[in-house]
Design an enzyme around this catalytic site. Structure first.
Site, PDB file in Angstrom:
ATOM      1  N   GLY A  79      34.462  34.728  35.136  1.00 44.35           N
ATOM      2  CA  GLY A  79      34.524  35.949  34.323  1.00 44.35           C
ATOM      3  C   GLY A  79      35.543  36.947  34.850  1.00 44.35           C
ATOM      4  O   GLY A  79      35.768  37.028  36.059  1.00 44.35           O
ATOM      5  N   ARG A 143      36.412  28.560  33.267  1.00 50.77           N
ATOM      6  CA  ARG A 143      35.215  28.204  34.027  1.00 50.77           C
ATOM      7  C   ARG A 143      35.122  26.713  34.375  1.00 50.77           C
ATOM      8  O   ARG A 143      34.041  26.222  34.708  1.00 50.77           O
ATOM      9  CB  ARG A 143      33.962  28.612  33.247  1.00 50.77           C
ATOM     10  CG  ARG A 143      33.744  30.110  33.150  1.00 50.77           C
ATOM     11  CD  ARG A 143      32.313  30.443  32.785  1.00 50.77           C
ATOM     12  NE  ARG A 143      32.107  31.864  32.555  1.00 50.77           N
ATOM     13  CZ  ARG A 143      31.871  32.736  33.537  1.00 50.77           C
ATOM     14  NH1 ARG A 143      31.800  32.331  34.781  1.00 50.77           N
ATOM     15  NH2 ARG A 143      31.698  34.006  33.256  1.00 50.77           N
ATOM     16  N   ASP A 174      29.947  30.676  42.669  1.00 57.26           N
ATOM     17  CA  ASP A 174      30.128  29.256  42.336  1.00 57.26           C
ATOM     18  C   ASP A 174      31.567  28.805  42.581  1.00 57.26           C
ATOM     19  O   ASP A 174      31.805  27.731  43.137  1.00 57.26           O
ATOM     20  CB  ASP A 174      29.745  29.002  40.871  1.00 57.26           C
ATOM     21  CG  ASP A 174      28.240  29.101  40.641  1.00 57.26           C
ATOM     22  OD1 ASP A 174      27.491  28.770  41.588  1.00 57.26           O
ATOM     23  OD2 ASP A 174      27.822  29.516  39.557  1.00 57.26           O
ATOM     24  N   LYS A 200      35.212  37.790  43.913  1.00 59.51           N
ATOM     25  CA  LYS A 200      35.333  38.454  42.613  1.00 59.51           C
ATOM     26  C   LYS A 200      34.041  38.344  41.844  1.00 59.51           C
ATOM     27  O   LYS A 200      33.416  37.301  41.868  1.00 59.51           O
ATOM     28  CB  LYS A 200      36.454  37.775  41.811  1.00 59.51           C
ATOM     29  CG  LYS A 200      36.549  38.189  40.382  1.00 59.51           C
ATOM     30  CD  LYS A 200      36.448  37.020  39.383  1.00 59.51           C
ATOM     31  CE  LYS A 200      35.126  36.346  39.367  1.00 59.51           C
ATOM     32  NZ  LYS A 200      34.891  35.446  38.239  1.00 59.51           N
ATOM     33  N   THR A 201      33.601  39.344  41.212  1.00 61.56           N
ATOM     34  CA  THR A 201      32.612  39.335  40.126  1.00 61.56           C
ATOM     35  C   THR A 201      32.090  40.746  39.921  1.00 61.56           C
ATOM     36  O   THR A 201      31.730  41.437  40.890  1.00 61.56           O
ATOM     37  CB  THR A 201      31.411  38.368  40.338  1.00 61.56           C
ATOM     38  OG1 THR A 201      30.545  38.511  39.209  1.00 61.56           O
ATOM     39  CG2 THR A 201      30.612  38.591  41.600  1.00 61.56           C
ATOM     40  N   ILE A 202      32.047  41.158  38.658  1.00 61.63           N
ATOM     41  CA  ILE A 202      31.479  42.478  38.366  1.00 61.63           C
ATOM     42  C   ILE A 202      30.004  42.497  38.747  1.00 61.63           C
ATOM     43  O   ILE A 202      29.433  43.568  38.946  1.00 61.63           O
ATOM     44  CB  ILE A 202      31.616  42.859  36.873  1.00 61.63           C
ATOM     45  CG1 ILE A 202      30.904  41.855  35.965  1.00 61.63           C
ATOM     46  CG2 ILE A 202      33.081  43.023  36.479  1.00 61.63           C
ATOM     47  CD1 ILE A 202      30.633  42.377  34.563  1.00 61.63           C
ATOM     48  N   ASP A 203      29.376  41.309  38.835  1.00 63.97           N
ATOM     49  CA  ASP A 203      27.925  41.243  39.048  1.00 63.97           C
ATOM     50  C   ASP A 203      27.486  41.825  40.400  1.00 63.97           C
ATOM     51  O   ASP A 203      26.322  42.159  40.576  1.00 63.97           O
ATOM     52  CB  ASP A 203      27.433  39.786  38.967  1.00 63.97           C
ATOM     53  CG  ASP A 203      27.737  39.159  37.624  1.00 63.97           C
ATOM     54  OD1 ASP A 203      28.151  39.888  36.701  1.00 63.97           O
ATOM     55  OD2 ASP A 203      27.582  37.933  37.495  1.00 63.97           O
ATOM     56  N   ARG A 250      24.456  38.937  35.133  1.00 63.31           N
ATOM     57  CA  ARG A 250      23.836  37.630  35.324  1.00 63.31           C
ATOM     58  C   ARG A 250      22.461  37.798  35.973  1.00 63.31           C
ATOM     59  O   ARG A 250      21.709  38.648  35.513  1.00 63.31           O
ATOM     60  CB  ARG A 250      24.737  36.740  36.166  1.00 63.31           C
ATOM     61  CG  ARG A 250      24.724  35.294  35.734  1.00 63.31           C
ATOM     62  CD  ARG A 250      25.476  34.467  36.716  1.00 63.31           C
ATOM     63  NE  ARG A 250      26.890  34.374  36.417  1.00 63.31           N
ATOM     64  CZ  ARG A 250      27.421  33.670  35.441  1.00 63.31           C
ATOM     65  NH1 ARG A 250      26.652  32.993  34.630  1.00 63.31           N
ATOM     66  NH2 ARG A 250      28.719  33.613  35.250  1.00 63.31           N
ATOM     67  N   TYR A 422      31.225  43.016  28.278  1.00 62.67           N
ATOM     68  CA  TYR A 422      32.638  42.700  28.102  1.00 62.67           C
ATOM     69  C   TYR A 422      33.499  43.968  28.105  1.00 62.67           C
ATOM     70  O   TYR A 422      34.662  43.920  28.474  1.00 62.67           O
ATOM     71  CB  TYR A 422      32.831  41.886  26.812  1.00 62.67           C
ATOM     72  CG  TYR A 422      32.057  40.578  26.874  1.00 62.67           C
ATOM     73  CD1 TYR A 422      32.539  39.514  27.631  1.00 62.67           C
ATOM     74  CD2 TYR A 422      30.820  40.449  26.273  1.00 62.67           C
ATOM     75  CE1 TYR A 422      31.814  38.333  27.746  1.00 62.67           C
ATOM     76  CE2 TYR A 422      30.081  39.273  26.385  1.00 62.67           C
ATOM     77  CZ  TYR A 422      30.587  38.218  27.122  1.00 62.67           C
ATOM     78  OH  TYR A 422      29.862  37.054  27.257  1.00 62.67           O
ATOM     79  N   GLU A 423      32.886  45.109  27.723  1.00 60.01           N
ATOM     80  CA  GLU A 423      33.632  46.375  27.679  1.00 60.01           C
ATOM     81  C   GLU A 423      34.189  46.773  29.045  1.00 60.01           C
ATOM     82  O   GLU A 423      35.177  47.497  29.139  1.00 60.01           O
ATOM     83  CB  GLU A 423      32.717  47.531  27.229  1.00 60.01           C
ATOM     84  CG  GLU A 423      32.159  47.428  25.851  1.00 60.01           C
ATOM     85  CD  GLU A 423      30.944  46.515  25.741  1.00 60.01           C
ATOM     86  OE1 GLU A 423      30.635  45.785  26.702  1.00 60.01           O
ATOM     87  OE2 GLU A 423      30.327  46.534  24.665  1.00 60.01           O
TER      88      GLU A 423
HETATM   89  P1  FBP Z   1      31.421  35.644  37.023  1.00 57.01           P
HETATM   90  O1  FBP Z   1      30.170  35.414  37.799  1.00 57.01           O
HETATM   91  O2  FBP Z   1      32.194  34.414  36.761  1.00 57.01           O
HETATM   92  O3  FBP Z   1      32.267  36.735  37.620  1.00 57.01           O
HETATM   93  O4  FBP Z   1      31.008  36.175  35.577  1.00 57.01           O
HETATM   94  C1  FBP Z   1      30.368  37.370  35.389  1.00 57.01           C
HETATM   95  C2  FBP Z   1      29.832  37.545  33.995  1.00 57.01           C
HETATM   96  O5  FBP Z   1      30.454  38.671  33.422  1.00 57.01           O
HETATM   97  C3  FBP Z   1      28.314  37.687  33.978  1.00 57.01           C
HETATM   98  O6  FBP Z   1      27.923  39.019  34.237  1.00 57.01           O
HETATM   99  C4  FBP Z   1      27.969  37.214  32.600  1.00 57.01           C
HETATM  100  O7  FBP Z   1      26.636  36.746  32.528  1.00 57.01           O
HETATM  101  C5  FBP Z   1      28.947  36.104  32.371  1.00 57.01           C
HETATM  102  O8  FBP Z   1      30.081  36.418  33.153  1.00 57.01           O
HETATM  103  C6  FBP Z   1      29.347  35.939  30.939  1.00 57.01           C
HETATM  104  O9  FBP Z   1      30.121  34.790  30.822  1.00 57.01           O
HETATM  105  P2  FBP Z   1      31.202  34.502  29.707  1.00 57.01           P
HETATM  106  O10 FBP Z   1      32.417  35.286  30.072  1.00 57.01           O
HETATM  107  O11 FBP Z   1      31.463  33.049  29.843  1.00 57.01           O
HETATM  108  O12 FBP Z   1      30.635  34.937  28.411  1.00 57.01           O
END
Ligand code: FBP
Length: 549
Positions: A79, A143, A174, A200-203, A250, A422-423
């Site tokens: 993501g 992905r 992952d 990396k990850t916004i999560d 997530r 997504y915003e």
């Molecule tokens: P990553 O763990 O790959 O950084 O993804 C984060 C994320 O934005 C999650 O918060 C969300 O559940 C998921 O990606 C959504 O996935 P996709 O972009 O495939 O719709």
């Protein structure tokens, strides 16, 4: 050429700040050798060449080293997260500082680009276009999971052809797990390619004592908090809606918690607490309804509820159901796909254990169907597709109607639902993320220069001014444990969930009652780049509380 906004033009000039050590020649200082966070024997056996390496840190040195020319590859995986372009810019500037003849190749649309040999050279002109911008569009992301030796060998063909001696994989838990598997494989076969990861990850769930935060979390939370703040001002003005806001993230609730700390909503659910206290969906609904009723007594028929994206996986009955579903679908996906659409839910129900079948049958069809949708390539349920915000708003509405009948509630309830995810993922990086990401990329180049492989770039002490940040590397195997994925035990980086004895959660828990009944909203407003440091350069509340700042 694309038209640029005035802000984009101004931000292109911004020079990200870095740890002081990285401005000159560095030398490496090795720490203690390391162990994985759990399952040491199994992880060690799977990573004989990259297990147990020491943590490292870069310190200034006056010794000049002549680095021979080499090329480097980079992949954006998973993501999007604000700041990815700055990691690449930092990496580019870093490898050029090692040897001006070094070239950087970007593999296109994620790990798939490596396997399919889709790449482009990232020249200075291209890099300059993307400095301090949001998004991953410089090379795109994807992905595809790097996991088989066929894929690794296919990748090696193109790396050899391009004379790439090091590959940087920018990804979440992952993707960095896979980066480490790749590092191990290339080392085992003496391929002459180093592999370095970037967190990396916004999560915000890829963190530990050496990785303070994953990049993008800061900006994404600030963007969501701005919008939630705006909603709070709207509902405090119109006084007629309860807003149910689902927030991406997530499994972990870091984003929901950080936004709660920033905006002081009337209610926020923390999935980790739900799991620890074995709270049922019904109990969550009743608790929210209680707060709605209490506020109604004071004439306040409005409010905000923050819901973490992964909530559903943490409700104990749902967790057991999802675990069985994951295993079942891993082995029966074809049979499931071949079943007529209107029979699929029944097919699943008939194949589950009695307890899980009962939970599955109790779910609204829409939610049950969402739980059966394809897993992502890493075997995760795509929680972003499950509309928990609607589910909760509807269930709270029903509960309030029942309370009204019983004479326990006399307010008015109307709800609005939102999903913010997504915003925020491609927002222009905050100063924090612009600096942090550039430093992570530059540190990756220093790890490459020092010959390291199987390491993740690490920049610490980030609540202090950037000059005092500490740059280094952490062996990826150190973060691993064994977990069940796609029906099998696999080595993976352990996800960092919200800690219920951690300072950010404790602060929230100590204040939530007051925030529920009073209207103590905070309106953070948009990210600022120009102005006083207390407005422009603050880390997240999570990081500040964790580091007692
Ligand atoms: P990553 O763990 O790959 O950084 O993804 C984060 C994320 O934005 C999650 O918060 C969300 O559940 C998921 O990606 C959504 O996935 P996709 O972009 O495939 O719709």
């Amino acid at each position: 050429m694309a038209t640029k906004s005035a802000l984009q033009i101004a931000r292109a000039e911004y020079k990200p700040k870095m740890p002081k050590a990285l401005y000159g020649t560095v030398k490496i200082e090795e720490g203690q050798s390391t162990e994985s966070v759990a399952d040491q024997e199994q992880v060690k056996a799977l990573f004989p060449n990259t297990y147990g390496m020491p943590t490292v840190k870069f310190v200034p040195s006056d010794q000049k080293i002549a680095y021979s020319e080499m090329n480097v590859g980079v992949i954006l995986s998973g993501g999007q997260a604000p700041g990815g372009h700055n990691v690449i810019a930092g990496l580019f500037d870093g490898i050029k500082s090692l040897n001006a003849g070094n070239k950087l190749y970007g593999f296109l649309m994620g790990p798939g680009g490596l396997i399919d040999h889709n790449y482009k050279e990232l020249t200075a002109d291209i890099i300059d276009e993307y400095r301090n911008t949001g998004g991953f569009d410089i090379i795109g992301s994807g992905r595809t999971k790097l996991e088989t030796t066929e894929q690794f060998d296919k990748g090696l063909e193109i790396l050899k052809k391009l004379n790439v001696k090091a590959l940087v994989i920018i990804g979440g838990d992952d993707s960095n797990t896979n980066a480490c598997v790749l590092a191990e494989y290339y080392k085992a076969i003496n391929a002459g390619v180093q592999v370095i990861g970037c967190p990396k990850t916004i999560d915000g769930d890829l963190k530990n004592e050496m990785i303070e935060t994953s990049f993008g979390f800061d900006t994404a939370c600030k963007v969501y908090s701005e919008v939630i703040g705006n909603i709070q001002r709207d509902c405090n003005s119109a006084r007629k809606y309860w807003h149910f806001v689902k927030l991406m993230g997530r499994s972990a609730s870091h984003i929901a918690l950080e936004c709660a700390l920033q905006v002081q909503p009337n209610y926020a659910i923390i999935s980790e607490e739900v799991e620890a206290n074995k709270v049922s969906l019904d109990a969550i609904v009743k608790d929210i309804a209680k707060v709605v009723a209490k506020r109604a007594e004071n004439g306040n028929n409005f409010g905000t509820v923050l819901i973490p994206e992964g909530l559903i996986e943490f409700i104990p009955a749902m967790k057991a159901l999802i675990a069985e579903l994951n295993d079942f679908l891993a082995h029966h996906q074809d049979e499931f796909n071949a079943t007529a659409k209107d029979q699929q839910l029944l097919y699943i129900k008939n194949n589950l254990s009695a307890d899980n079948a009962a939970v599955f049958a109790s779910l609204p069809d829409g939610v049950a169907r969402q739980l059966t949708l394809d897993r992502d390539p890493h075997g995760n349920v795509q929680v972003s597709l499950i509309e928990t915000e609607k589910l909760l708003a509807e269930m709270v509405g029903k509960e309030l109607a029942a309370m009204k009948k019983a004479g326990k509630y006399s307010g008015k309830f109307a709800s609005q639902v939102h999903f913010f995810g997504y915003e925020g993922r491609c927002a222009a990086p905050s100063n924090y993320d612009a600096d942090y990401c550039y430093s992570l990329g530059y540190t990756a180049s220093a790890l490459i220069g020092s010959g390291k492989t199987g390491y993740m770039s690490s920049v610490r002490n980030t609540t202090a001014p950037a000059a005092e940040w500490i740059a280094g590397g952490i062996p990826v195997t150190m973060m691993m444990n064994m977990e069940r994925r796609h029906g099998e035990m696999k080595p993976v980086i352990r996800k960092a969930l919200v800690e219920l004895d951690g300072a950010p959660y404790k602060f929230f828990a100590a204040n939530r009652e007051a925030w529920a009944i009073g209207t103590e909203y905070v309106y953070p407003g948009p990210i600022q780049y120009f102005g006083p440091t207390e407005v422009c350069d603050q880390p997240t509340r999570t990081l500040a509380l964790e580091q007692k700042k």
